[in-house]
Write a protein that holds these residues in place. Structure first.
Motif, PDB file in Angstrom:
ATOM      1  N   TYR A 160     -24.393  26.209  -4.060  1.00 45.68           N
ATOM      2  CA  TYR A 160     -24.214  26.533  -5.471  1.00 45.68           C
ATOM      3  C   TYR A 160     -24.783  25.415  -6.312  1.00 45.68           C
ATOM      4  O   TYR A 160     -24.594  24.232  -6.003  1.00 45.68           O
ATOM      5  N   LEU A 161     -25.454  25.784  -7.389  1.00 48.87           N
ATOM      6  CA  LEU A 161     -25.976  24.835  -8.363  1.00 48.87           C
ATOM      7  C   LEU A 161     -25.361  25.153  -9.717  1.00 48.87           C
ATOM      8  O   LEU A 161     -25.271  26.328 -10.093  1.00 48.87           O
ATOM      9  N   TYR A 162     -24.969  24.105 -10.444  1.00 49.14           N
ATOM     10  CA  TYR A 162     -24.405  24.275 -11.775  1.00 49.14           C
ATOM     11  C   TYR A 162     -25.202  23.441 -12.767  1.00 49.14           C
ATOM     12  O   TYR A 162     -25.546  22.294 -12.498  1.00 49.14           O
ATOM     13  N   ASP A 163     -25.452  24.017 -13.940  1.00 52.28           N
ATOM     14  CA  ASP A 163     -26.095  23.311 -15.048  1.00 52.28           C
ATOM     15  C   ASP A 163     -24.984  22.686 -15.877  1.00 52.28           C
ATOM     16  O   ASP A 163     -24.213  23.395 -16.524  1.00 52.28           O
ATOM     17  N   THR A 164     -24.879  21.371 -15.866  1.00 53.27           N
ATOM     18  CA  THR A 164     -23.790  20.699 -16.567  1.00 53.27           C
ATOM     19  C   THR A 164     -24.026  20.618 -18.068  1.00 53.27           C
ATOM     20  O   THR A 164     -23.115  20.279 -18.809  1.00 53.27           O
ATOM     21  N   SER A 186     -27.495  15.481  -9.780  1.00 48.27           N
ATOM     22  CA  SER A 186     -28.876  15.031  -9.941  1.00 48.27           C
ATOM     23  C   SER A 186     -28.834  13.679 -10.655  1.00 48.27           C
ATOM     24  O   SER A 186     -27.808  13.321 -11.251  1.00 48.27           O
ATOM     25  N   PRO A 187     -29.920  12.892 -10.624  1.00 41.44           N
ATOM     26  CA  PRO A 187     -29.898  11.571 -11.253  1.00 41.44           C
ATOM     27  C   PRO A 187     -29.520  11.593 -12.738  1.00 41.44           C
ATOM     28  O   PRO A 187     -28.837  10.696 -13.218  1.00 41.44           O
ATOM     29  N   SER A 188     -29.923  12.625 -13.450  1.00 38.63           N
ATOM     30  CA  SER A 188     -29.585  12.731 -14.868  1.00 38.63           C
ATOM     31  C   SER A 188     -28.216  13.365 -15.088  1.00 38.63           C
ATOM     32  O   SER A 188     -27.742  13.442 -16.219  1.00 38.63           O
ATOM     33  N   ALA A 189     -27.594  13.836 -14.028  1.00 43.76           N
ATOM     34  CA  ALA A 189     -26.291  14.513 -14.044  1.00 43.76           C
ATOM     35  C   ALA A 189     -26.334  15.843 -14.791  1.00 43.76           C
ATOM     36  O   ALA A 189     -25.309  16.379 -15.148  1.00 43.76           O
ATOM     37  N   ASN A 190     -27.535  16.407 -14.985  1.00 44.12           N
ATOM     38  CA  ASN A 190     -27.617  17.715 -15.634  1.00 44.12           C
ATOM     39  C   ASN A 190     -27.448  18.858 -14.632  1.00 44.12           C
ATOM     40  O   ASN A 190     -27.284  19.999 -15.028  1.00 44.12           O
ATOM     41  N   LEU A 191     -27.475  18.537 -13.338  1.00 47.47           N
ATOM     42  CA  LEU A 191     -27.233  19.522 -12.289  1.00 47.47           C
ATOM     43  C   LEU A 191     -26.228  18.955 -11.294  1.00 47.47           C
ATOM     44  O   LEU A 191     -26.215  17.747 -11.048  1.00 47.47           O
ATOM     45  N   VAL A 192     -25.432  19.840 -10.731  1.00 48.16           N
ATOM     46  CA  VAL A 192     -24.574  19.454  -9.613  1.00 48.16           C
ATOM     47  C   VAL A 192     -24.745  20.524  -8.542  1.00 48.16           C
ATOM     48  O   VAL A 192     -24.786  21.715  -8.842  1.00 48.16           O
ATOM     49  N   ALA A 193     -24.911  20.081  -7.305  1.00 52.69           N
ATOM     50  CA  ALA A 193     -25.112  20.980  -6.169  1.00 52.69           C
ATOM     51  C   ALA A 193     -23.906  20.884  -5.242  1.00 52.69           C
ATOM     52  O   ALA A 193     -23.387  19.787  -4.993  1.00 52.69           O
ATOM     53  N   VAL A 194     -23.484  22.036  -4.720  1.00 53.90           N
ATOM     54  CA  VAL A 194     -22.338  22.103  -3.820  1.00 53.90           C
ATOM     55  C   VAL A 194     -22.780  22.820  -2.551  1.00 53.90           C
ATOM     56  O   VAL A 194     -23.236  23.963  -2.606  1.00 53.90           O
TER      57      VAL A 194
END
Length: 125
Positions: A67-71, A51-59
């Motif tokens: 899959y979504l991860y909360d960084t 995501s633009p803030s890099a708080n999420l990453v989607a695979v």
């Protein structure tokens, strides 16, 4: 065609996905960041996006899983219902403000999905 691995970078993180999982690295030290990751059961990874803030990453995977991860919380998986997908995930994009995630699939039924990232509800397309 899926690649052997897919790489995505933010200012602080690097994500590398491959057929058996995803690894996160610190973009400054290149140290691996431990996290709880699901085994991908050799499902080809087609895309990885921050995501633009890099708080999420989607695979996005070839078996129609997403899959979504909360960084910000140790790369914990985010609860997300991906049952509406019936084909591989070709691409994922986040809007510039991070309020929506757009998912493109290889489906003949519906190939574009838009989700609000605060509630993960699907917006009708």
């Amino acid at each position: 065609e899926p690649a052997d691995s897919v790489r995505e970078e933010s200012a602080t993180l690097i994500a590398v996905a491959h057929s058996t999982g995803i690894e996160f690295y610190d973009a400054t030290t290149y140290d691996i960041i431990p996290h709880n990751r699901p085994e991908l059961d050799n499902a080809f990874v087609f895309c990885v996006k921050f995501s633009p803030s890099a708080n999420l990453v989607a695979v996005g995977l070839g078996d129609s899983s997403l899959y979504l991860y909360d960084t910000t919380s140790g790369f914990t998986p985010v609860a997300f219902d991906d049952s509406m997908f019936d084909a591989r995930i070709n691409d994922i994009k986040f809007t510039a403000d991070g309020s929506h995630m757009i998912v493109a699939t290889h489906s003949l039924n519906q190939s574009l999905f838009i989700f609000e990232t605060t509630t993960w509800t699907q917006r009708k397309t």
